[in-house]
Design a protein around this motif. Structure first.
Motif, PDB file in Angstrom:
ATOM      1  N   MET A 152      57.535  44.589  82.902  1.00 44.99           N
ATOM      2  CA  MET A 152      56.378  43.796  82.500  1.00 44.99           C
ATOM      3  C   MET A 152      55.115  44.160  83.271  1.00 44.99           C
ATOM      4  O   MET A 152      54.007  43.932  82.800  1.00 44.99           O
ATOM      5  N   HIS A 153      55.261  44.702  84.485  1.00 47.24           N
ATOM      6  CA  HIS A 153      54.115  44.995  85.356  1.00 47.24           C
ATOM      7  C   HIS A 153      54.119  46.474  85.724  1.00 47.24           C
ATOM      8  O   HIS A 153      54.253  46.846  86.885  1.00 47.24           O
ATOM      9  N   VAL A 154      53.976  47.312  84.720  1.00 46.62           N
ATOM     10  CA  VAL A 154      54.060  48.760  84.911  1.00 46.62           C
ATOM     11  C   VAL A 154      53.001  49.248  85.894  1.00 46.62           C
ATOM     12  O   VAL A 154      53.279  50.074  86.769  1.00 46.62           O
ATOM     13  N   ASN A 155      51.778  48.743  85.773  1.00 47.58           N
ATOM     14  CA  ASN A 155      50.687  49.229  86.621  1.00 47.58           C
ATOM     15  C   ASN A 155      50.893  48.870  88.084  1.00 47.58           C
ATOM     16  O   ASN A 155      50.536  49.647  88.978  1.00 47.58           O
ATOM     17  N   TYR A 156      51.450  47.693  88.341  1.00 47.88           N
ATOM     18  CA  TYR A 156      51.729  47.305  89.723  1.00 47.88           C
ATOM     19  C   TYR A 156      52.740  48.263  90.340  1.00 47.88           C
ATOM     20  O   TYR A 156      52.544  48.763  91.453  1.00 47.88           O
ATOM     21  N   TYR A 157      53.829  48.521  89.626  1.00 45.09           N
ATOM     22  CA  TYR A 157      54.866  49.387  90.181  1.00 45.09           C
ATOM     23  C   TYR A 157      54.348  50.810  90.378  1.00 45.09           C
ATOM     24  O   TYR A 157      54.652  51.465  91.373  1.00 45.09           O
ATOM     25  N   THR A 158      53.543  51.305  89.425  1.00 49.29           N
ATOM     26  CA  THR A 158      52.954  52.637  89.560  1.00 49.29           C
ATOM     27  C   THR A 158      52.077  52.723  90.794  1.00 49.29           C
ATOM     28  O   THR A 158      52.112  53.709  91.540  1.00 49.29           O
ATOM     29  N   LYS A 179      43.948  50.517  84.202  1.00 50.92           N
ATOM     30  CA  LYS A 179      44.559  51.491  83.295  1.00 50.92           C
ATOM     31  C   LYS A 179      44.836  50.887  81.924  1.00 50.92           C
ATOM     32  O   LYS A 179      44.556  51.504  80.896  1.00 50.92           O
ATOM     33  N   SER A 180      45.394  49.678  81.914  1.00 56.50           N
ATOM     34  CA  SER A 180      45.685  49.020  80.634  1.00 56.50           C
ATOM     35  C   SER A 180      44.412  48.617  79.909  1.00 56.50           C
ATOM     36  O   SER A 180      44.302  48.734  78.686  1.00 56.50           O
ATOM     37  N   ILE A 181      43.434  48.135  80.670  1.00 57.23           N
ATOM     38  CA  ILE A 181      42.157  47.723  80.077  1.00 57.23           C
ATOM     39  C   ILE A 181      41.459  48.912  79.432  1.00 57.23           C
ATOM     40  O   ILE A 181      40.957  48.827  78.304  1.00 57.23           O
ATOM     41  N   LYS A 234      45.910  30.279  83.251  1.00 53.15           N
ATOM     42  CA  LYS A 234      46.393  31.029  84.416  1.00 53.15           C
ATOM     43  C   LYS A 234      47.671  31.756  84.015  1.00 53.15           C
ATOM     44  O   LYS A 234      48.669  31.123  83.663  1.00 53.15           O
ATOM     45  N   LEU A 235      47.616  33.078  84.078  1.00 57.74           N
ATOM     46  CA  LEU A 235      48.715  33.899  83.585  1.00 57.74           C
ATOM     47  C   LEU A 235      49.028  35.027  84.562  1.00 57.74           C
ATOM     48  O   LEU A 235      48.275  35.283  85.489  1.00 57.74           O
ATOM     49  N   ASP A 236      50.145  35.711  84.321  1.00 57.03           N
ATOM     50  CA  ASP A 236      50.465  36.901  85.088  1.00 57.03           C
ATOM     51  C   ASP A 236      49.596  38.073  84.617  1.00 57.03           C
ATOM     52  O   ASP A 236      49.031  38.045  83.521  1.00 57.03           O
ATOM     53  N   MET A 237      49.552  39.130  85.431  1.00 60.47           N
ATOM     54  CA  MET A 237      48.636  40.240  85.180  1.00 60.47           C
ATOM     55  C   MET A 237      48.826  40.880  83.811  1.00 60.47           C
ATOM     56  O   MET A 237      47.847  41.130  83.087  1.00 60.47           O
ATOM     57  N   HIS A 238      50.078  41.168  83.453  1.00 63.08           N
ATOM     58  CA  HIS A 238      50.330  41.878  82.200  1.00 63.08           C
ATOM     59  C   HIS A 238      49.948  41.031  80.987  1.00 63.08           C
ATOM     60  O   HIS A 238      49.501  41.559  79.968  1.00 63.08           O
ATOM     61  N   GLU A 239      50.097  39.710  81.106  1.00 65.53           N
ATOM     62  CA  GLU A 239      49.760  38.824  79.989  1.00 65.53           C
ATOM     63  C   GLU A 239      48.253  38.759  79.758  1.00 65.53           C
ATOM     64  O   GLU A 239      47.793  38.667  78.619  1.00 65.53           O
ATOM     65  N   LEU A 240      47.488  38.803  80.839  1.00 65.34           N
ATOM     66  CA  LEU A 240      46.038  38.705  80.721  1.00 65.34           C
ATOM     67  C   LEU A 240      45.473  39.814  79.847  1.00 65.34           C
ATOM     68  O   LEU A 240      44.691  39.559  78.921  1.00 65.34           O
ATOM     69  N   VAL A 241      45.849  41.042  80.134  1.00 67.85           N
ATOM     70  CA  VAL A 241      45.300  42.172  79.385  1.00 67.85           C
ATOM     71  C   VAL A 241      45.747  42.123  77.932  1.00 67.85           C
ATOM     72  O   VAL A 241      44.952  42.361  77.018  1.00 67.85           O
ATOM     73  N   GLU A 242      47.013  41.803  77.704  1.00 74.23           N
ATOM     74  CA  GLU A 242      47.518  41.735  76.334  1.00 74.23           C
ATOM     75  C   GLU A 242      46.785  40.662  75.526  1.00 74.23           C
ATOM     76  O   GLU A 242      46.408  40.890  74.372  1.00 74.23           O
ATOM     77  N   GLN A 243      46.570  39.497  76.127  1.00 76.29           N
ATOM     78  CA  GLN A 243      45.917  38.410  75.393  1.00 76.29           C
ATOM     79  C   GLN A 243      44.421  38.661  75.208  1.00 76.29           C
ATOM     80  O   GLN A 243      43.826  38.192  74.242  1.00 76.29           O
ATOM     81  N   LEU A 244      43.817  39.423  76.105  1.00 77.32           N
ATOM     82  CA  LEU A 244      42.429  39.833  75.887  1.00 77.32           C
ATOM     83  C   LEU A 244      42.366  40.811  74.725  1.00 77.32           C
ATOM     84  O   LEU A 244      41.490  40.719  73.856  1.00 77.32           O
ATOM     85  N   HIS A 245      43.303  41.725  74.685  1.00 77.20           N
ATOM     86  CA  HIS A 245      43.345  42.725  73.616  1.00 77.20           C
ATOM     87  C   HIS A 245      43.558  42.086  72.246  1.00 77.20           C
ATOM     88  O   HIS A 245      42.931  42.484  71.252  1.00 77.20           O
ATOM     89  N   THR A 246      44.447  41.084  72.178  1.00 75.79           N
ATOM     90  CA  THR A 246      44.749  40.450  70.891  1.00 75.79           C
ATOM     91  C   THR A 246      43.712  39.413  70.482  1.00 75.79           C
ATOM     92  O   THR A 246      43.761  38.892  69.375  1.00 75.79           O
TER      93      THR A 246
END
Length: 304
Positions: A212-218, A162-164, A136-148
């Protein structure tokens, strides 16, 4: 640059560095590992000396990672992941043949927790040869860890598409829903029966850190500007749970999703908005066929 200095950095120190990156705090990192704050601080100072890099900027409320730290974190997470996976594979070879799936989702909603838990339990019951491990992670961590490659599949908020897509990762809509705003009792809007985005122009928002949460703020900024105003920010938090705490302390309002309805409290009221929200599921295209089975299973279960 003397690259051999990396030999003076232990695996424990790397784990500490990665946890500081996640928590943005020496104190919280020390509590996590049951170490002293001094030990954590000295570890980071030692790593900065050995690498010749500045890793964190010390701000009043949080540590801000430098671009160099972000590069190291991204690369070193992969190294730690490979080591952990090698141990998992070794245990699998020793104990029997089971497929491991690393699955991550947002640490935000009790209702979503229950739906995912039921879904995963049903899947594992039907597939005893598959072991699903959950993070269970925050939004920005999920995408980064999927990518890596640290995670095989994730569920996250719709605005993280957008990040995905930037990483060319596949995704599908898991659950359609609407955005919702959470209003504390000390706001004049608390007594209203319904709200629109335009009603929020005089309110102050509690948001996750825009760094850390660029997409949320956008997403928040775009919504508000469509109604002729710029959101006023009261508090920025390092994670969702901190946002929820500030909300219950009546420090401002929070824009979330109707699925996070368990955020309602004795002094907090949910207002569902017309704007679409939703949850998406994404996966690494190189995952095993059994992982893709879980993706399809979840899509079917959530559509019922």
């Amino acid at each position: 640059m003397r690259y051999y200095n990396v030999l003076n950095i232990s695996l424990q120190q790397i784990y500490i560095f990665l946890k500081v990156m996640e928590l943005r705090s020496y104190t919280r990192t020390a509590e996590y590992f049951h170490f002293t704050v001094s030990m954590i601080s000295k570890t980071i100072s030692h790593m900065e000396k050995e690498t010749g890099l500045i890793l964190f900027l010390r701000k009043p409320r949080e540590l801000v990672p430098t671009p160099a730290a972000k590069v190291l974190a991204r690369e070193w997470r992969s190294i730690v992941y490979v080591m952990e996976q090698s141990l998992e594979k070794a245990h699998t070879a020793q104990d029997g043949d089971r497929t491991l799936i690393n699955f991550g989702f947002i640490d935000s909603s009790l209702k979503m927790d229950q739906k995912i838990q039921h879904c995963l339990s049903c899947f594992e019951e039907q597939h005893p040869d598959i072991d699903v491990r959950v993070e269970k992670l925050d939004m920005h961590e999920l995408v980064e860890q999927l990518h890596t490659g640290e995670l095989d599949m994730i569920c996250t908020a719709n605005h993280e598409k957008k990040s995905i897509e930037a990483y060319n990762l596949p995704w599908k809509t898991l659950l359609d829903s609407h955005l919702a705003v959470y209003i504390p009792k000390n706001s004049p809007l608390f007594q209203r029966e319904s709200l629109q985005i335009s009603d929020l122009k005089n309110e102050s928002f509690i948001i996750p850190s825009p760094v850390m949460h660029v997409n949320y703020y956008t997403m928040l900024e775009s919504l508000c500007r469509a109604y002729g105003f710029t959101p006023k920010i009261a508090i920025t938090s390092s994670n969702v749970r901190s946002m929820l705490y500030s909300l219950r302390m009546q420090k401002g309002i929070v824009l979330g999703d109707e699925m996070t309805q368990d955020w309602e409290y004795e002094n907090v009221k949910q207002f569902v908005l017309p704007e679409p929200g939703g949850t998406i599921i994404s996966w690494n295209p190189s995952v095993s066929p059994k992982c893709r089975q879980l993706v399809d299973f979840m899509l079917e279960q959530f559509s019922n």
